[in-house]
Enzyme design. Structure first.
Site, PDB file in Angstrom:
ATOM      1  NE  ARG A 130      14.200   9.753  17.369  1.00 52.92           N
ATOM      2  CZ  ARG A 130      13.008  10.493  18.696  1.00 52.92           C
ATOM      3  NH1 ARG A 130      12.734  11.763  18.620  1.00 52.92           N
ATOM      4  NH2 ARG A 130      13.583  10.020  19.767  1.00 52.92           N
ATOM      5  CB  SER A 227      -3.186   5.751   9.464  1.00 53.15           C
ATOM      6  OG  SER A 227      -3.995   5.598  10.974  1.00 53.15           O
ATOM      7  CG  ASN A 228       2.480   6.779  12.983  1.00 49.43           C
ATOM      8  OD1 ASN A 228       2.687   5.688  13.809  1.00 49.43           O
ATOM      9  ND2 ASN A 228       4.310   7.529  13.050  1.00 49.43           N
ATOM     10  N   GLY A 252       2.817   1.154  13.428  1.00 48.53           N
ATOM     11  CA  GLY A 252       3.277   0.769  14.847  1.00 48.53           C
ATOM     12  C   GLY A 252       4.160   1.280  15.046  1.00 48.53           C
ATOM     13  CG  HIS A 280      -6.364  -9.412  -3.891  1.00 44.14           C
ATOM     14  ND1 HIS A 280      -5.054  -8.782  -5.187  1.00 44.14           N
ATOM     15  CD2 HIS A 280      -6.367  -9.860  -3.158  1.00 44.14           C
ATOM     16  CE1 HIS A 280      -4.470  -9.849  -5.338  1.00 44.14           C
ATOM     17  NE2 HIS A 280      -4.686 -10.353  -3.870  1.00 44.14           N
ATOM     18  CG  ASP A 284       0.471  -8.233  -7.945  1.00 40.89           C
ATOM     19  OD1 ASP A 284       1.866  -8.273  -7.246  1.00 40.89           O
ATOM     20  OD2 ASP A 284       0.550  -8.751  -9.496  1.00 40.89           O
TER      21      ASP A 284
END
Length: 314
Positions: A130, A227-228, A252, A280, A284
């Protein structure tokens, strides 16, 4: 200052009325006397007007709904309109944004059958790359998600009119927490973009979100959400799906964990947990596992994201 708008008797002896249509939307600026909504009562068409100037924070009643006199119809923010020039610093989180998010998330949790799948990813190579590439860890995640959605297009589906519809364009929404609340700017039609261009566009959208400059079109049409919460020190979490999307990825923080290599030797590796919340009705368990497996492969071999032959937009 917030002001409730109640249904008052618009004609003598009126006890209830049916909302025909709203003349305003949430976020609309109104002046005293501005028509807010049309009602039908006692065989007559009637109009409710704004009692004072302000901004419409939330509309509580749906068109076609019959309600009794005294029902809360909307909430008005009586704060004066901002003057011309740069906007003042944003307050506490925005009540309007909070209400909108609360309503959408409540609807999602009630109507969407969620299930959750988590995978652990070794981020050693991402951390090594990075800095040399000048991009963030989140940029790698976004790029890996785009590649994985291309390989598993069914995950890039929307639930529309009672059935799942696969989307040809990947419109990646990313959660951005600001002082005014949570926004979801969208990287539109990003399926053909590589790491650096995704990084540039994501940084632009995040900056606009923090500055309160996002346009409506820049938050619309998302087909998948990331979503971080890693930067907040959250190890793992489960996010709520934004309808009509099929899934959302919760990211996370990276933390050192003891792992065992192929030779059975223990060591420390920077591990990241990714949790997919899936609808769902559309996906699946096998769909979710395969998508996360592909995502894990890209993040554990991130050089493939940087050296891809994807088109780079100017």
């Amino acid at each position: 200052m917030l002001s409730p708008i109640m249904l008052t008797p618009l004609v003598e002896a009126m006890q209830e009325a049916t909302l025909v249509r709203w003349h305003v939307r949430e976020g609309s600026r109104v002046e005293q006397g501005t028509p807010l909504a049309d009602f039908s009562a006692a065989g007559r068409n009637l109009t409710l007007s704004a009692p004072e100037p302000g901004e419409v924070v939330v509309l509580r009643i749906a068109e076609g709904q019959m309600v009794p006199v005294g029902t809360l119809l909307a909430v008005l923010d009586r704060a004066p309109a901002t003057h011309a020039g740069p906007p003042p610093p944003a307050p506490g989180k925005s009540l309007k944004v909070r209400r909108l998010i609360a309503r959408k998330m409540q609807e999602s949790w009630r109507s969407v059958p969620h299930f959750f799948v988590t995978v652990a990813v070794d981020m050693t190579d991402v951390i090594g790359l990075r800095k040399s590439l000048g991009v963030t860890i989140n940029d790698f995640i976004l790029a890996a998600v785009v590649r994985s959605l291309r390989e598993h297009p069914w995950v890039n589906s929307l639930w529309l009119d009672g059935e799942a519809v696969e989307q040809s364009a990947i419109n990646l929404a990313m959660a951005v927490a600001t002082e005014c609340g949570l926004y979801y700017p969208v990287l539109a039609d990003c399926g053909g973009l590589g790491l650096r261009e995704l990084s540039r566009r994501a940084a632009e959208l995040a900056a606009k979100a923090h500055e309160g400059r996002l346009e409506r079109k820049e938050t619309a049409g998302g087909t998948f959400t990331v979503s971080n919460m890693g930067m907040l020190g959250v190890e793992s979490f489960s996010a709520i799906i934004t309808p009509p999307q099929a899934a959302v990825l919760a990211v996370g923080t990276i933390r050192g964990e003891v792992v065992v290599d192929d030779d059975g030797e223990p060591g420390i590796a920077p591990m990241l947990r990714l949790t997919l919340s899936a609808d769902h009705r559309i996906l699946d368990g096998a769909d979710a596992a395969e998508f996360l497996g592909t995502l894990k492969i890209y993040l554990e071999a991130p050089i493939t994201l940087e050296t891809s032959g994807d088109r780079e937009s100017c």
